[in-house]
Design an enzyme around this catalytic site. Structure first.
Site, mmCIF file in Angstrom:
data_model
loop_
_atom_site.group_PDB
_atom_site.id
_atom_site.type_symbol
_atom_site.label_atom_id
_atom_site.label_comp_id
_atom_site.label_asym_id
_atom_site.label_seq_id
_atom_site.Cartn_x
_atom_site.Cartn_y
_atom_site.Cartn_z
ATOM 1 N N GLN A 49 3.529 1.830 -14.681
ATOM 2 C CA GLN A 49 2.484 2.573 -13.985
ATOM 3 C C GLN A 49 2.481 4.069 -14.319
ATOM 4 O OE1 GLN A 49 4.241 1.327 -10.051
ATOM 5 N NE2 GLN A 49 3.538 3.330 -9.385
ATOM 6 N N ALA A 59 10.805 10.037 5.418
ATOM 7 C CA ALA A 59 10.376 9.470 6.711
ATOM 8 C C ALA A 59 9.135 8.582 6.566
ATOM 9 C CB ALA A 59 10.099 10.601 7.696
ATOM 10 N N GLY A 60 8.309 8.861 5.556
ATOM 11 C CA GLY A 60 7.126 8.015 5.336
ATOM 12 C C GLY A 60 7.533 6.589 5.012
ATOM 13 N N HIS A 61 8.529 6.441 4.148
ATOM 14 C CA HIS A 61 8.989 5.090 3.801
ATOM 15 C C HIS A 61 9.620 4.400 5.021
ATOM 16 C CE1 HIS A 61 9.242 7.100 -0.262
ATOM 17 N NE2 HIS A 61 8.567 6.021 -0.551
ATOM 18 N N SER A 72 7.402 11.754 -2.289
ATOM 19 C CA SER A 72 8.580 12.064 -3.094
ATOM 20 C C SER A 72 8.286 13.193 -4.074
ATOM 21 C CB SER A 72 9.020 10.830 -3.878
ATOM 22 O OG SER A 72 9.258 9.772 -2.986
ATOM 23 N N GLY A 129 1.926 2.266 2.253
ATOM 24 C CA GLY A 129 1.489 3.487 2.921
ATOM 25 C C GLY A 129 0.009 3.750 2.656
ATOM 26 N N GLU A 130 -0.698 4.163 3.707
ATOM 27 C CA GLU A 130 -2.122 4.483 3.544
ATOM 28 C C GLU A 130 -2.331 5.836 2.871
ATOM 29 O OE1 GLU A 130 -3.910 3.903 7.376
ATOM 30 O OE2 GLU A 130 -3.793 1.718 7.185
ATOM 31 N N ASN A 180 13.716 7.459 -3.684
ATOM 32 C CA ASN A 180 13.670 8.837 -3.186
ATOM 33 C C ASN A 180 13.005 8.828 -1.801
ATOM 34 O OD1 ASN A 180 12.281 11.999 -3.609
ATOM 35 N ND2 ASN A 180 14.447 11.614 -3.780
ATOM 36 N N LEU A 181 13.590 8.036 -0.940
ATOM 37 C CA LEU A 181 12.939 7.681 0.322
ATOM 38 C C LEU A 181 12.913 8.847 1.304
ATOM 39 C CD1 LEU A 181 14.515 4.127 0.726
ATOM 40 C CD2 LEU A 181 12.372 4.776 -0.389
HETATM 41 O O1 PAF Z 1 3.737 3.331 -3.991
HETATM 42 C C1 PAF Z 1 4.725 3.102 -4.729
HETATM 43 O O2 PAF Z 1 5.820 3.582 -4.490
HETATM 44 C C2 PAF Z 1 4.546 2.224 -5.965
HETATM 45 O O3 PAF Z 1 3.315 2.430 -6.565
HETATM 46 C C3 PAF Z 1 4.791 0.735 -5.696
HETATM 47 C C4 PAF Z 1 3.778 0.151 -4.724
HETATM 48 C C5 PAF Z 1 6.193 0.532 -5.147
HETATM 49 C C6 PAF Z 1 4.677 -0.052 -7.019
HETATM 50 O O4 PAF Z 1 5.576 0.417 -7.975
#
Ligand code: PAF
Length: 283
Positions: A61, A35-37, A188, A149-150, A32-33
């Site tokens: 996670q 501009a940050g990505h 996202s 990303g920070e 779900n990309l």
């Molecule tokens: O920041 C994310 O999108 C996720 O936590 C990562 C680092 C891709 C791990 O699943």
């Protein structure tokens, strides 16, 4: 851009580049990309010859009742954005490819202390899931450099520490948070916000800025700064999880000698959980 979904195909493609001595940059994502990505890809492009991005919504996670099932999955849009950002290879594994043994995979990576505070206190097991999948992705891709990303400052700190502690030969780079014009950090999960929630969401950034301004003027009453931040988020109609001034390296409450600080906030707004942070320097 090549798109592969198995570890074997990924390794075959990487082998060709490595044999030519090309440096591999890696940007792991959950898709779900936005501009940050894309800014992460630019940072990687700056430091590597070939760019690999992964899109994998990592079940490990997400806690029970969290948004794993509803997490936005937009693989076609992601692929065209990555193609436009000069990504060389997209790794798009299935859950089975990443965790072929399912629940029988018993190995976990836990970065103690750093994983239990802040977001870790509210989302038990979250950072264990993040560290485990990132360690696994590092093992699969074996990149020279990886960019995070920070905005997810705690995640970035944990991954950097894991990489050092486990002697993984990857340079871990942080890329600055990309914001909308009104200051809201791109995420996202912002798509969960209704129009009225979206209009109050920049209050997180405003509260962080107010805190940083106090620290910049020499204010060291961090408890009062945190209380003001919590109050600002609540007044905007959010349910804050925390608003905290921390040492930027240990993520613990700053001791007297700590100069490099970070102010972090997490707050629930409707269905969304917003997180953000700003760095500060004690005078
Ligand atoms: O920041 C994310 O999108 C996720 O936590 C990562 C680092 C891709 C791990 O699943």
């Amino acid at each position: 851009m090549q798109i592969v979904s198995t570890i074997a195909d990924l390794r075959a493609a990487l082998q060709v580049w490595r044999s030519r001595g090309e440096r591999i940059g890696f940007v792991p994502t959950m898709g779900n990309l936005h501009a940050g990505h894309i800014s992460l890809l630019s940072a990687a492009r700056f430091r590597a010859d070939r760019i690999v991005a992964s899109v994998f919504v990592n079940p490990l996670q997400f806690g029970p009742g969290e948004d794993f099932d509803s997490y936005p999955r937009t693989p076609d849009e992601d692929a065209s954005l990555l193609q436009g950002a000069q990504c060389d290879l997209l790794f798009l594994p299935t859950v089975l490819q990443m965790y072929p043994q399912g629940n029988a995979q018993v190995t976990r990576v836990l970065v103690r202390g750093l994983s239990e505070t802040l977001c870790g206190a509210v989302r038990p097991g979250h950072f264990e899931g993040v560290a485990t999948v990132v360690a696994k992705l590092f093992g699969i891709v074996q990149p020279d450099v990886a960019v995070f990303g920070e905005k997810d400052f705690q995640q970035f700190t944990i991954i950097r520490r894991m990489t050092q502690d486990l002697s993984i030969p990857v340079e871990v780079i942080g890329a600055a948070t990309v914001r909308a014009a009104d200051g809201l950090a791109l995420s996202s999960r912002n798509r969960y916000l209704s129009a009225s929630e979206r209009s109050v969401a920049p209050a997180v950034y405003a509260a962080l800025r107010a805190a940083v301004q106090r620290i910049d003027t020499g204010d060291e009453d961090y408890a009062a700064i945190e209380a003001q931040g919590l109050q600002a988020l609540a007044s905007a109609g959010m349910r804050p999880d925390y608003f905290a001034v921390r040492d930027a390296h240990s993520l613990e409450a700053p001791v007297d000698s700590a100069r490099d600080l970070v102010v972090l906030a997490a707050a629930r707004l409707g269905r969304a959980r917003l997180i953000d942070n700003l760095r500060a320097t004690r005078r």
